[in-house]
Design a protein around this motif. Structure first.
Motif, short mmCIF file in Angstrom:
data_model
loop_
_atom_site.label_atom_id
_atom_site.label_comp_id
_atom_site.label_asym_id
_atom_site.label_seq_id
_atom_site.Cartn_x
_atom_site.Cartn_y
_atom_site.Cartn_z
N ALA A 6 0.82 -1.21 0.00
CA ALA A 6 0.00 0.00 0.00
C ALA A 6 0.86 1.26 0.00
CB ALA A 6 -0.93 0.00 1.20
N GLY A 7 2.07 1.15 0.52
CA GLY A 7 2.97 2.30 0.52
C GLY A 7 3.36 2.74 -0.88
N CYS A 8 3.10 1.90 -1.89
CA CYS A 8 3.44 2.25 -3.28
C CYS A 8 2.34 3.06 -3.96
CB CYS A 8 3.71 0.97 -4.08
SG CYS A 8 5.16 0.04 -3.52
N VAL A 9 1.22 3.29 -3.27
CA VAL A 9 0.14 4.08 -3.87
C VAL A 9 0.56 5.54 -4.00
CG1 VAL A 9 -2.23 4.89 -3.59
CG2 VAL A 9 -1.64 2.53 -3.03
N ARG A 10 1.12 6.09 -2.92
CA ARG A 10 1.68 7.44 -2.86
C ARG A 10 0.83 8.51 -3.56
NH1 ARG A 10 6.55 4.52 -3.45
NH2 ARG A 10 6.98 5.21 -5.57
N GLN A 11 1.34 9.07 -4.67
CA GLN A 11 0.71 10.22 -5.31
C GLN A 11 -0.65 9.90 -5.94
OE1 GLN A 11 3.30 8.52 -6.47
NE2 GLN A 11 3.73 8.90 -8.64
N TYR A 12 -1.04 8.62 -5.94
CA TYR A 12 -2.30 8.24 -6.55
C TYR A 12 -3.42 8.05 -5.51
CZ TYR A 12 0.66 7.63 -10.59
OH TYR A 12 1.55 7.85 -11.61
N LYS A 13 -3.16 8.49 -4.27
CA LYS A 13 -4.21 8.41 -3.23
C LYS A 13 -5.42 9.24 -3.62
CE LYS A 13 -1.11 7.57 0.69
NZ LYS A 13 -0.52 8.13 1.93
N LYS A 14 -5.17 10.42 -4.21
CA LYS A 14 -6.26 11.30 -4.61
C LYS A 14 -7.16 10.61 -5.63
CE LYS A 14 -7.13 15.75 -6.88
NZ LYS A 14 -6.50 16.92 -7.53
N ASP A 15 -6.55 9.93 -6.61
CA ASP A 15 -7.33 9.21 -7.63
C ASP A 15 -8.19 8.13 -6.99
OD1 ASP A 15 -6.05 10.84 -9.37
OD2 ASP A 15 -5.03 9.28 -10.50
N ILE A 16 -7.63 7.43 -6.01
CA ILE A 16 -8.38 6.36 -5.35
C ILE A 16 -9.55 6.94 -4.57
CG2 ILE A 16 -8.27 4.62 -3.52
CD1 ILE A 16 -5.49 3.92 -4.45
N ILE A 17 -9.32 8.07 -3.87
CA ILE A 17 -10.39 8.70 -3.09
C ILE A 17 -11.52 9.15 -4.00
CG2 ILE A 17 -10.97 10.72 -1.67
CD1 ILE A 17 -8.10 10.49 -0.50
N ILE A 18 -11.19 9.78 -5.13
CA ILE A 18 -12.22 10.21 -6.09
C ILE A 18 -12.97 9.00 -6.64
CG2 ILE A 18 -12.61 11.28 -8.35
CD1 ILE A 18 -10.23 13.13 -7.75
N LEU A 72 -18.46 5.90 -14.89
CA LEU A 72 -17.38 6.20 -15.84
C LEU A 72 -16.26 7.00 -15.17
CD1 LEU A 72 -19.49 7.13 -19.01
CD2 LEU A 72 -18.11 5.07 -18.66
N VAL A 73 -16.64 8.00 -14.35
CA VAL A 73 -15.63 8.79 -13.64
C VAL A 73 -14.83 7.90 -12.69
CG1 VAL A 73 -15.28 10.64 -11.95
CG2 VAL A 73 -16.90 10.95 -13.82
N LEU A 78 -9.92 5.04 -11.21
CA LEU A 78 -9.40 3.76 -10.72
C LEU A 78 -8.35 3.21 -11.67
CD1 LEU A 78 -9.40 1.47 -8.69
CD2 LEU A 78 -11.35 0.46 -9.91
N ALA A 79 -8.58 3.36 -12.98
CA ALA A 79 -7.58 2.90 -13.96
C ALA A 79 -6.27 3.65 -13.78
CB ALA A 79 -8.12 3.10 -15.38
N SER A 80 -6.37 4.97 -13.56
CA SER A 80 -5.17 5.78 -13.33
C SER A 80 -4.44 5.35 -12.06
CB SER A 80 -5.56 7.26 -13.25
OG SER A 80 -4.46 8.05 -12.84
N ALA A 81 -5.21 5.12 -11.00
CA ALA A 81 -4.61 4.74 -9.71
C ALA A 81 -3.96 3.36 -9.78
CB ALA A 81 -5.67 4.76 -8.61
N SER A 82 -4.64 2.39 -10.40
CA SER A 82 -4.10 1.04 -10.45
C SER A 82 -2.85 0.97 -11.32
CB SER A 82 -5.15 0.05 -10.96
OG SER A 82 -5.57 0.38 -12.27
#
Length: 574
Positions: A6-18, A72-73, A78-82
């Motif tokens: 999970a520590g590898c998510v880093r800058q993509y936390k915002k994408d996951i939250i959205i 869709l959003v 999610l695609a960006s975050a993954s």
């Protein structure tokens, strides 16, 4: 394990939250839709009220379109975050591996590390996307649908409980039996990568010994083993979908049967029954998605464990807290040094040695006498088990490793060139080197003439591993690359074995004249290579048993005499 990845998510936390927030809103709307459909039937279609039908129908269309947009959003973020998560995992893992000491690379093997960087990371990619989607959506849909189902009819809502034991048993069987099989299959991937890599690297040897059929058969066995293991695992997983479909159809039939009874006897409306069927299906699909998540996690767990195993490998070679970044000269001192690749088994014992800056030293010894092990300790590719090594009078463990390795150039026994031009390969030694400097070091390494004879000269493209060059040409380019660093210490590990004696002599003479203050260590199997050097170290049985000039060793050491006489006879026969 999950925390580490999970520590590898880093800058993509915002994408996951959205993604999660929009998915939650879409789930709420998805639960609202059956309720609106029931109202259309009960208050619009059944009584023939067109106004109610259009009003509720408009809300239904609006809710459906909004749910689609939110979905869709959510999918986009999610695609960006993954994808970003996987990029970070691969980047962090590769960076961690590049900091491995050699013993860690030996421990995992190159083939296994490649599998972990490719197949294993791809495996957790799908699991990550499914986990975010299921964990944020399915529990909410199940809870909201349960609430609505019990609100409509608590007795009929209990029908879905019939399938829960079936789900539990199936998940238990899959995790209990299939997971060990997937773990075994991933280990087989390591064997497959190793066999393919070995065959492709040694394809010339395979063809020259006409061993294509043998190697093909060997690869078939590994592939068949992997096929059988995956087939066993997939057969178990294959039971899941049809079993779940059976459960859904069974619940639908039971709801229709008992629902009809409630419509006739208890006055339940048709719209309520229809929405109840949809809500029960929502509950079942949510349970199925959660079950699929468990199965997918079980399948990818082996991959995740293998990735985290690499992350958890301790980097034993580290910079000190306040590293020294200046090396005054190329003096080298070994003080009571002992070293071994595995605990309790030394390959070097009681090494005491002092080399003055600017000296040219030869290291001679039979195969397995630990000549390479000796010099690999100088740039701290390994750490000593006993004693200390000093460069410029400073313990190498106190020096900044980048500084140390920049001042110690090694031309290894195995010549490695990378895909790219001749100049790009040379500039590994100095990225800011000018064309004049490239030509100068190539002249020192006796490589300039053959490079100028290539089609595009210094811009000639080199294939992977330098296969479009001869062994001697590769060696000379590797020597030139090392010289370009202008190091304080340069080590040649049997790196002139592929060139003729005359060229070898010219190279060593040029280096000695051009780099008078650089300490030069030359490992060789041939006495003719080292006989004119300042000092020769003779290694035997894990120790330096003698040192001196060629004449001194020839007069005093029996082993040196035997080597000299043996090689002299071979030269006479030639």
């Amino acid at each position: 394990m999950i925390k580490r990845l999970a520590g590898c998510v880093r800058q993509y936390k915002k994408d996951i939250i959205i993604s999660v927030c929009t998915m939650v809103m879409a789930a709420v709307l998805e639960v609202l839709i059956p309720y609106l459909m029931a109202n259309i039937i009960d208050y619009g279609i059944t009584p023939g009220d067109m106004n109610a039908t259009l009003s509720v129908g408009g809300m239904l269309v609006g809710a459906s379109l909004l749910s689609l947009c939110l979905g869709l959003v959510s999918a986009r973020f999610l695609a960006s975050a993954s994808a970003g998560f996987i990029k970070n995992v691969r980047k962090d893992l590769y960076y961690h591996i590049t900091n491995f000491p050699f013993q860690s690379i030996d421990k995992f093997s190159t083939a296994s590390l490649i599998t972990r960087l490719t197949t294993d990371i791809s495996s957790i990619h799908g699991a990550f996307s499914l986990m975010v989607r299921v964990c944020s959506r399915s529990p909410l849909i199940m809870l909201f649908s349960l609430f609505m189902a019990f609100r409509i009819n608590s007795q009929l809502a209990l029908i879905f409980l019939f399938v829960l034991p079936l789900l539990g048993i199936l998940i238990y069987i899959i995790i209990r039996i299939a997971f060990p099989l997937f773990r075994k299959a991933l280990k087989t991937y390591d064997q497959l990568n190793s066999a393919i890599g070995e065959n492709l690297k040694g394809i010339r040897v395979v063809k020259s010994f006409v061993r294509e059929d043998f190697e093909t058969e060997k690869l078939k066995k590994v592939s068949k083993n992997m096929q059988d293991t995956f087939t066993k695992a997939e057969k178990i997983v294959a039971f899941f979908n049809p079993t779940m479909q059976f459960a859904i159809y069974l619940c639908t039939i039971l709801l229709a049967w008992f629902g009809a009874h409630h419509i006739v006897i208890h006055g339940m409306s048709i719209g309520q029954l229809m929405s109840l069927i949809i809500y029960i299906n929502h509950i079942l699909f949510a349970l199925i998605m959660i079950s699929m998540l468990f199965i997918n996690l079980a399948m990818s767990r082996a991959s995740a464990e293998r990735i985290v195993e690499v992350f958890d490998e301790e980097i034993v070679l580290k910079n000190p807290d306040n590293p020294i970044t200046e090396i005054p000269n190329g003096d080298i001192t070994f003080e009571n040094v002992g070293f071994g690749y595995s605990p309790g088994k030394l390959v070097l014992e009681d090494i005491n040695l002092h080399i003055k800056s600017g000296q040219t030293i030869g290291v001679l010894g039979g195969t397995g006498s630990s000549k390479t092990s000796l010099v690999q300790l100088i740039p701290r590719l390994y750490d000593t088990v006993q004693g200390a090594i000093k460069v410029g009078g400073i313990d190498v463990r106190q020096l900044d490793m980048a500084t140390l390795r920049n001042h110690v150039s090694m031309v290894l026994q195995k010549n490695t060139l990378f895909t790219g031009t001749v100049s790009a390969n040379l500039k590994w030694g100095n990225t800011s080197a000018t064309q004049e400097e490239l030509e100068q070091v190539c002249k020192m390494a006796m490589a300039h003439d053959f490079v100028m004879g290539l089609e595009d000269k210094y811009e000639t493209y080199i294939d992977q591993g330098g296969v479009n060059l001869s062994g001697g040409q590769r060696q000379r380019l590797c020597i030139a690359r090392a010289l370009l660093k202008r190091p304080k210490i340069i080590i040649f590990d049997d790196s002139t074995s592929a060139v003729d004696t005359s060229t070898e002599g010219e190279i060593l003479k040029s280096i000695k004249e051009t780099l008078p203050t650089t300490t030069k260590i030359i490992i060789s199997q041939r006495i003719s290579t080292v006989q004119n050097l300042d000092t020769i170290l003779l290694m035997h049985n894990r120790k330096i048993i003698a040192s001196g000039t060629h004449q001194e060793l020839l007069a005093t050491n029996e082993i040196y005499q035997e080597i000299y006489n043996s090689q002299s006879k071979e030269e006479d026969r030639e």
